[in-house]
Design an enzyme around this catalytic site. Structure first.
Site, mmCIF file in Angstrom:
data_model
loop_
_atom_site.group_PDB
_atom_site.id
_atom_site.type_symbol
_atom_site.label_atom_id
_atom_site.label_comp_id
_atom_site.label_asym_id
_atom_site.label_seq_id
_atom_site.Cartn_x
_atom_site.Cartn_y
_atom_site.Cartn_z
ATOM 1 N N SER A 95 0.796 -1.229 0.000
ATOM 2 C CA SER A 95 0.000 0.000 0.000
ATOM 3 C C SER A 95 0.826 1.276 0.000
ATOM 4 O O SER A 95 0.279 2.358 0.175
ATOM 5 C CB SER A 95 -0.914 0.025 1.238
ATOM 6 N N SER A 130 2.640 -7.122 2.385
ATOM 7 C CA SER A 130 2.170 -6.050 3.262
ATOM 8 C C SER A 130 0.644 -5.930 3.208
ATOM 9 O O SER A 130 -0.069 -6.865 3.581
ATOM 10 C CB SER A 130 2.881 -4.749 2.879
ATOM 11 N N PHE A 131 0.108 -4.813 2.745
ATOM 12 C CA PHE A 131 -1.324 -4.645 2.532
ATOM 13 C C PHE A 131 -1.883 -5.768 1.658
ATOM 14 O O PHE A 131 -2.971 -6.314 1.928
ATOM 15 C CB PHE A 131 -1.543 -3.273 1.888
ATOM 16 N N HIS A 191 11.554 -4.106 5.054
ATOM 17 C CA HIS A 191 10.206 -4.448 4.608
ATOM 18 C C HIS A 191 10.158 -4.937 3.166
ATOM 19 O O HIS A 191 9.156 -5.487 2.738
ATOM 20 C CB HIS A 191 9.312 -3.204 4.761
ATOM 21 N N ASP A 200 12.317 -5.350 9.828
ATOM 22 C CA ASP A 200 11.148 -4.676 9.256
ATOM 23 C C ASP A 200 10.576 -3.685 10.272
ATOM 24 O O ASP A 200 10.143 -4.068 11.360
ATOM 25 C CB ASP A 200 10.084 -5.714 8.889
#
Length: 283
Positions: A45, A114-115, A263, A235
């Site tokens: 995102s 992630s998202f 990340h 991260d």
């Protein structure tokens, strides 16, 4: 369905997915066999996020044996944005189902970053028959206090300096992130309507956004899929403790942690990441 624009590598094929014109990179396996499967790649995102910007080191490696489908999620990139400006996890998951239907795909393995990991989790929980193997990379989808880095990402206001600062913060070693990637993400974040959509998707308070993306733990614990959890030890966006919790919850999960990694595992350790991912998806 229309073909890609060779002048812009971010633009793939246009597909009507439930009424949303979707930009998707659809790459057939170069060594395809009757047993070859399909993998769906879901980006994160961050501002300027697109399928191409997120997965360009990964698509060629996976496409040697698998069909690779990597869409721009509604609200991002070159996919049509909803006219009402309302974004929900249900909208995103319904769109993914419509995309699979439009491409004639009954079941796919899913890799979520992630998202995108939160969406992959929700897709697997709500529609388990559509998912083969599941990979959750630096994944959201659980409840935890919003980190400082995640707050900065969702609170982004466009400038090249701000994008450079964000990208540097995402990596353990900022030298692994090229100026070309920063420029690609910055330019994507300044296209007309993109920042407005970004603020609609991730408004303050950011903790509320994170909670809406979270999948109830009791439902995650019902997953029967083989699941690979991948995380960077350093991260600062999604804590390593979240990955450890996914390992505890998902019965058939395994966890691979990359040291000296933030990340963006696919950019910081591309060869090792691709090897781990390919081995899991093709075994």
């Amino acid at each position: 369905m229309t073909s890609n624009d060779a002048r812009n590598p971010e633009i793939g094929t246009s597909v009507d997915a439930g009424g949303i014109i979707t930009n998707v990179h659809d790459v057939l396996a170069t060594r395809r066999t009757p047993e070859s499967g399909t993998v769906l790649l879901l980006h994160g995102s961050g501002p300027g996020a697109t399928a191409w910007a997120t997965w360009r080191p990964t698509i060629p490696a996976l496409a040697s044996n698998l069909r690779v489908v990597a869409p721009d999620i509604p609200g991002f990139g070159h996919t049509q944005r909803p006219a009402d400006g309302v974004y929900t996890p249900s909208l995103w998951v319904d769109h993914l189902l419509a995309l699979l239907d439009a491409l004639g795909l009954d079941q796919v393995s899913v890799v979520g970053n992630s998202f995108g990991g939160a969406l992959a989790l929700r897709l697997a929980v709500e529609h388990p028959d559509r998912v083969d193997r599941l990979v959750l990379m630096g994944s959201a989808g659980l409840s935890f206090p919003v980190t400082l880095s995640l707050g900065k990402i969702w609170g982004y206001r466009p400038s090249f300096e701000a994008m450079r600062g964000l990208v540097d913060a995402l990596a353990y070693d900022a030298s692994t992130v090229t100026d070309d990637l920063v420029r690609l993400r910055f330019e994507a974040s300044t296209r007309p309507g993109v920042q407005e959509a970004y603020e609609q998707m991730f408004p303050n308070p950011h903790q509320d956004v994170l909670e809406r993306l979270a999948v109830p733990e009791e439902r995650i614990a019902t997953l029967a899929h083989e699941t690979l959890v991948i995380h960077g030890r350093e991260d600062g966006v999604i804590p390593l403790s979240s990955a450890a919790r996914l390992l505890e919850l998902i019965p058939r999960a395994e966890l691979h942690v990359f040291g000296q990694c933030g990340h963006w595992t696919q950019f910081e350790h591309p060869e090792r990441f691709n090897a781990v991912l390919s081995t899991f998806l093709n075994r």
